[in-house]
Design a protein around this motif. Structure first.
Motif, PDB file in Angstrom:
ATOM      1  N   LEU A 149      -5.973  -6.931   3.626  1.00  0.00           N
ATOM      2  CA  LEU A 149      -5.897  -5.751   2.771  1.00  0.00           C
ATOM      3  C   LEU A 149      -4.397  -5.204   2.635  1.00  0.00           C
ATOM      4  O   LEU A 149      -4.185  -4.789   1.689  1.00  0.00           O
ATOM      5  N   ARG A 150      -3.666  -5.479   3.566  1.00  0.00           N
ATOM      6  CA  ARG A 150      -2.219  -5.320   3.599  1.00  0.00           C
ATOM      7  C   ARG A 150      -1.603  -6.297   2.668  1.00  0.00           C
ATOM      8  O   ARG A 150      -0.700  -6.241   2.107  1.00  0.00           O
ATOM      9  N   HIS A 151      -2.029  -7.569   3.089  1.00  0.00           N
ATOM     10  CA  HIS A 151      -1.325  -8.705   2.089  1.00  0.00           C
ATOM     11  C   HIS A 151      -2.276  -9.754   1.439  1.00  0.00           C
ATOM     12  O   HIS A 151      -2.623 -10.789   1.926  1.00  0.00           O
TER      13      HIS A 151
ATOM     14  N   ALA B  33      -2.815   4.525   7.448  1.00  0.00           N
ATOM     15  CA  ALA B  33      -4.098   4.346   6.697  1.00  0.00           C
ATOM     16  C   ALA B  33      -4.702   3.098   6.851  1.00  0.00           C
ATOM     17  O   ALA B  33      -5.433   2.984   6.506  1.00  0.00           O
ATOM     18  N   TRP B  34      -3.669   2.190   6.837  1.00  0.00           N
ATOM     19  CA  TRP B  34      -4.217   0.423   6.664  1.00  0.00           C
ATOM     20  C   TRP B  34      -4.873   0.370   7.957  1.00  0.00           C
ATOM     21  O   TRP B  34      -5.903  -0.428   7.744  1.00  0.00           O
ATOM     22  N   ASP B  35      -4.526   0.766   9.115  1.00  0.00           N
ATOM     23  CA  ASP B  35      -5.295   0.703  10.262  1.00  0.00           C
ATOM     24  C   ASP B  35      -6.866   1.265  10.252  1.00  0.00           C
ATOM     25  O   ASP B  35      -7.730   0.760  10.528  1.00  0.00           O
ATOM     26  N   ALA B  36      -6.714   2.458   9.375  1.00  0.00           N
ATOM     27  CA  ALA B  36      -8.021   3.113   9.214  1.00  0.00           C
ATOM     28  C   ALA B  36      -9.012   2.373   8.305  1.00  0.00           C
ATOM     29  O   ALA B  36     -10.096   2.265   8.418  1.00  0.00           O
ATOM     30  N   LEU B  37      -8.212   1.618   7.219  1.00  0.00           N
ATOM     31  CA  LEU B  37      -8.968   0.768   6.360  1.00  0.00           C
ATOM     32  C   LEU B  37      -9.310  -0.411   6.974  1.00  0.00           C
ATOM     33  O   LEU B  37     -10.503  -0.752   6.627  1.00  0.00           O
ATOM     34  N   ASP B  38      -8.644  -1.139   8.009  1.00  0.00           N
ATOM     35  CA  ASP B  38      -9.155  -2.101   8.689  1.00  0.00           C
ATOM     36  C   ASP B  38     -10.423  -2.003   9.395  1.00  0.00           C
ATOM     37  O   ASP B  38     -10.950  -2.909   9.614  1.00  0.00           O
TER      38      ASP B  38
END
Length: 183
Positions: free
Chosen positions: A3-5, A49-54
Motif C-alpha cells: 500500500l505504501r510502495h 494513517a498507513w499503519d491504520a490502513l495496513d
C-alpha cells in the motif's frame, strides 16, 4: 507494504494518495462519532494513517468514504429480442454504442453456439486492459464478471478509471457482474 510502495503506482512508486489525504479520509474522530462507533478511527499524525490502513482497507462504514460519480447512467430495457443489435446514446455526450442481445434461452444454433466470456479479479492495470481487449476480440455473446472488478477497496474514484478502461467491452457486450470481496 504494497500500500505504501505499490508495484503498479501511477506516481512512480509512490502511493496513489498522499499520507495527508489518507489521514483525512481515515480520521473519522473529527466527525464527532463516539469511540464505540464502528466508523470511529483516530489518526494523530498523517504518517500513522498507513499503519491504520495496513490493518485493512478503509472501512465501508466510514462516512467519508462515500463518493458520487459525476455521471451515472441507468436504463431499463424492455422487450428486447434475441440475437438483435441495438444502438444507444447516453444523454450526456454525443457518442453512440451498440450491443447484440444473446440468443433465446435454451436455443441451440449449430452455426453460432453461445459464447460466454468469464473473467474476474480484473483491476485497473495495463494487464487488465489487455485481458479486456482479448475478451472483446473473442466476440462473446455474454460476459460474466466474477467479482473484484476495480480493486477500489474503498477508494471510490478508482471506479472512474475502471469504467473508462472497460468501456469498450462493457458498453457493447451484455454483461452480468457478481460482487467480490473488493467491491
Amino acid at each position: 507494504g504494497d500500500l505504501r510502495h505499490p508495484p503498479m503506482s501511477t506516481r512512480g512508486g509512490d502511493p496513489d494518495v498522499t499520507s495527508e489525504a489518507l489521514a483525512h479520509l481515515l480520521n473519522t474522530s473529527r466527525l464527532g462519532l463516539p469511540p464505540s462507533s464502528l466508523a470511529y478511527k483516530f489518526i494523530a499524525e498523517a504518517s500513522d494513517a498507513w499503519d491504520a490502513l495496513d490493518e485493512g482497507c478503509a472501512k465501508y462504514t466510514n462516512p467519508l468514504g462515500y463518493y458520487q460519480a459525476p455521471y451515472i447512467h441507468t436504463a431499463v430495457l424492455t422487450d428486447l429480442q434475441p440475437r438483435t443489435s441495438y444502438t444507444y446514446r447516453p444523454e450526456v455526450g454525443n457518442r453512440t454504442f451498440s450491443f447484440t442481445t444473446p440468443p433465446v434461452a435454451g436455443a441451440a444454433e449449430e452455426s453460432k453456439p453461445l459464447k460466454l466470456g468469464v473473467w474476474g479479479d480484473v483491476g485497473i492495470t495495463n494487464v487488465s486492459f489487455a485481458v479486456m481487449q482479448s475478451l472483446l476480440a473473442s466476440e462473446p455473446d455474454v460476459a460474466l464478471l466474477l467479482g473484484d472488478y476495480s480493486y477500489a477497496d474503498g477508494w471510490s474514484p478508482k471506479w472512474e478509471t475502471f469504467g473508462s478502461l472497460m468501456e469498450p467491452l462493457m458498453s457493447s457486450v451484455a454483461s452480468l457482474g457478481i460482487p467480490g470481496n473488493h467491491e
